[in-house]
Design an enzyme around this catalytic site. Structure first.
Site, PDB file in Angstrom:
ATOM      1  N   HIS A   1     -48.851 -44.421 -61.540  1.00  0.00           N
ATOM      2  CA  HIS A   1     -47.632 -44.735 -62.306  1.00  0.00           C
ATOM      3  C   HIS A   1     -46.958 -43.452 -62.807  1.00  0.00           C
ATOM      4  CE1 HIS A   1     -48.285 -48.967 -62.062  1.00  0.00           C
ATOM      5  NE2 HIS A   1     -49.215 -49.043 -63.000  1.00  0.00           N
TER       6      HIS A   1
ATOM      7  N   HIS B   1     -55.273 -45.523 -61.137  1.00  0.00           N
ATOM      8  CA  HIS B   1     -54.177 -46.490 -61.179  1.00  0.00           C
ATOM      9  C   HIS B   1     -53.040 -45.969 -62.069  1.00  0.00           C
ATOM     10  CE1 HIS B   1     -52.632 -50.755 -61.205  1.00  0.00           C
ATOM     11  NE2 HIS B   1     -52.021 -50.284 -62.289  1.00  0.00           N
ATOM     12  N   GLU B   2     -53.379 -45.530 -63.254  1.00  0.00           N
ATOM     13  CA  GLU B   2     -52.355 -45.087 -64.207  1.00  0.00           C
ATOM     14  C   GLU B   2     -51.727 -43.759 -63.781  1.00  0.00           C
ATOM     15  OE1 GLU B   2     -51.331 -47.344 -66.050  1.00  0.00           O
ATOM     16  OE2 GLU B   2     -53.071 -48.666 -66.010  1.00  0.00           O
TER      17      GLU B   2
END
Length: 186
Positions: free
Chosen positions: A92, A88-89
């Site tokens: 980003h 997920h990160e």
């Protein structure tokens, strides 16, 4: 930012040690692939880019622009949870790398990255949603992406509930269908 689920429903409220989490980060399968995509996009990352830490908030991890990713060891208890947070990160980080003008204080910019991270990381996989208590058979994936993206965007002090909803609505189609750096959603 990746929020943990309701702590009252967490079967492992204590989590793991920073060392255990660090070792699990090293074993996350998609890290190598996403690191390669970041390098191809011109944003190589070093071994210290992803750090296991003890957190004092009810989050499982976060991306800090220009600094890296933190994974909250005390909020996680399994390799699968660590894998999901790291993926997920890293989405980003990839989004920031490929968008020269990404502004994390801009609700629409953050909304797009949250939509992509929630969809592409596996946050909204059927099994994960079932474990959270969401059992709708049709459309649950999109509802999950919307729900989790709203929660993250609303955590931005610049984004009220109304502004977060408007930002998500404005970028939804483009960002939900954007699977870069993958050919299709994993």
């Amino acid at each position: 930012m990746e929020f943990t689920d309701d702590p009252s429903q967490n079967p492992h409220p204590i989590g793991m040690t920073v060392t255990e989490c660090h070792n699990m980060i090293q074993q996350t399968p998609m890290v190598k692939s996403l690191k390669e995509h970041l390098e191809k996009a011109g944003c190589g990352i070093d071994d210290n880019f992803i750090k296991a830490v003890h957190c004092n908030m009810n989050i499982s991890g976060g991306y800090v622009p220009g600094k890296g990713i933190t994974v909250c060891s005390n909020e996680l208890s399994t390799q699968d949870e660590v894998n999901q947070v790291v993926k997920h990160e890293l989405i980003h980080a990839y989004d920031e790398c490929r968008a020269a003008n990404l502004n994390w204080y801009n609700c629409a910019h953050q909304a797009c990255s949250e939509i992509r991270a929630n969809k592409l990381s596996g946050d909204c996989h059927f099994k994960r949603e079932l474990l959270r208590g969401y059992m709708k058979l049709k459309g649950q994936g999109k509802e999950c992406v919307l729900r989790r993206s709203m929660k993250s965007v609303m955590a931005n002090p610049n984004c009220s509930q109304y502004t977060a909803k408007a930002a998500i609505d404005a970028v939804w189609d483009r960002c939900y269908n954007d699977t870069a750096p993958f050919d299709t959603a994993p």
